[in-house]
Design an enzyme around this catalytic site. Structure first.
Site, PDB file in Angstrom:
ATOM      1  N   CYS A 137      -9.905  -5.435  -1.737  1.00  0.00           N
ATOM      2  CA  CYS A 137     -10.883  -4.352  -1.595  1.00  0.00           C
ATOM      3  C   CYS A 137     -10.784  -3.385  -2.768  1.00  0.00           C
ATOM      4  O   CYS A 137      -9.920  -2.517  -2.792  1.00  0.00           O
ATOM      5  CB  CYS A 137     -10.682  -3.625  -0.275  1.00  0.00           C
ATOM      6  N   CYS A 140     -11.294   0.288  -1.878  1.00  0.00           N
ATOM      7  CA  CYS A 140     -10.134   0.911  -1.216  1.00  0.00           C
ATOM      8  C   CYS A 140      -9.010   1.186  -2.214  1.00  0.00           C
ATOM      9  O   CYS A 140      -8.379   2.231  -2.183  1.00  0.00           O
ATOM     10  CB  CYS A 140      -9.544   0.009  -0.135  1.00  0.00           C
ATOM     11  N   ASP A 141      -8.719   0.228  -3.061  1.00  0.00           N
ATOM     12  CA  ASP A 141      -7.474   0.273  -3.838  1.00  0.00           C
ATOM     13  C   ASP A 141      -7.653   0.441  -5.345  1.00  0.00           C
ATOM     14  O   ASP A 141      -6.666   0.623  -6.066  1.00  0.00           O
ATOM     15  CB  ASP A 141      -6.668  -1.018  -3.576  1.00  0.00           C
TER      16      ASP A 141
END
Ligand code: NDP
Length: 313
Positions: A137, A140-141
């Site tokens: 992701c 997200c990261d």
């Protein structure tokens, strides 16, 4: 046999948000957590994009808080995996659900929030370094790799979108495409090709992710020449698609070709009365905790209205 007014299958942001709303509407919801209590967010470290957490929050803590919030209004959370369903086609019909292949219960409404799982390549080095620089992701990261060099695997719209997202944060993005063409839409390909710091390598696959504790590099293989090359990277993003967790609903609920549940218009209604779907199990496009939570809320409201229309609530 136990009969539940509102059964929620799955315990990610969609399931727990549905539970908060259903409990407050006095539907006495029961949540079955599934095999990964808390869902995909429990495998993430920092969540910085969920509104209301100005300092960020780690994924597992956020899911514990969501559970507590659902329980505060009377939700019953049970550890268990739904292994079989027998869904009624009748308006007002009772659905039957088997938990852990042993316990059968009945439900007046069901909210399906079983999520989707990111696909991985399956290489041992990739699995070992999940959470140590291998992520599925970018949104997200990606931020953790600010100013660094990363690589992304995949050639669909997700990979193309995530590559351009990463290119804004990272100094260089190497994109590995296994064929000699990309599957992504022409518009997305255009964006990739016009981004200076993305290098697309066609006919290229991952041979091994390098590094012991954290990702330090990538060994790639050209699948036409078999030539292997190494690049230094600190992050590897896998964007080769997701698998919705819908096996137990096959043959009963309408799904698209990839297995995502189909909902009616803007609602969370499936093709069967009293059965609603929220979160990633019905969304292959946005897949964010906050969008999943939004549809969880919608599913609880839809369930409440459905029961209200039957005079059952
Ligand atoms: P897709 O299934 O569309 O694409 C997966 C990609 O991963 C393909 O290019 C595939 O290669 C590649 N791949 C699969 N397995 C491997 C492997 N083992 N090694 C290397 N590469 C592999 O998934 P997406 O997540 O990209 O998209 C899912 C759906 O969501 C699509 O319908 C897409 O259009 C949609 N979407 C739309 C967006 C938008 O409109 N903004 C944004 C994101 C997604 P190959 O091509 O060779 O099969």
């Amino acid at each position: 046999m136990e009969r539940i007014k509102c059964l929620i299958i799955g315990s990610g942001p969609a399931g727990y948000t549905a539970a908060i709303y259903a409990a407050r509407a006095d539907l006495k919801p029961v949540v079955y957590t599934g095999m990964e209590p808390g869902g995909q967010l429990t495998t993430t470290t920092e969540v910085d994009n969920f509104p209301g957490y100005p300092k960020g929050v780690d994924g597992p803590s956020m899911m514990v808080e969501l559970q507590q919030q659902a329980e505060r209004f009377g939700t019953e959370v049970r550890i268990g995996h739904v292994t079989e369903v027998n869904l009624s086609k009748e308006v007002g019909g009772i659905h039957t659900v088997v938990v852990d292949s042993t316990t059968t219960i009945e439900a007046e409404t069901i909210i399906i929030s079983t999520g989707a799982s990111a696909k991985y390549l399956g290489l041992p080095s990739e699995q070992r370094l999940r959470g140590g620089g291998v992520s599925a992701c970018a949104v997200c990261d990606g931020f953790f790799y600010k100013g660094q060099e990363v690589a992304i695997v995949g050639a669909g719209d997700t990979a193309a979108e995530e590559a351009t997202y990463l290119a804004n944060i990272c100094t260089k993005v190497t994109m590995l495409v296994r064929r000699d063409v990309m599957r992504a839409s022409k518009a997305m390909q255009h964006r990739v090709n016009n981004t200076e710091n993305i290098e697309v390598l066609y006919n290229t696959e991952v041979d091994e992710v390098l590094g012991e504790q954290v990702v330090e590099g990538l060994r790639m293989v050209n699948n036409t020449t078999q030539e292997k090359t190494e690049i230094p990277i600190t992050g590897l993003f896998i964007a080769i698609g997701h698998q919705p967790n819908t096996d137990i609903f096959k043959g009963q609920l309408d799904m698209d070709d990839a297995g995502y549940l189909i909902t009616e218009g803007k609602s969370t209604k499936t093709n069967l009365p009293g059965v609603f779907a929220s979160g990633d199990v019905q969304d292959k496009e946005y897949r964010q905790a906050v969008t999943a939570a939004g549809t969880g809320c919608m599913a609880a409201l839809d369930a409440e209205r459905y029961l209200g229309s039957l005079g059952a609530h």
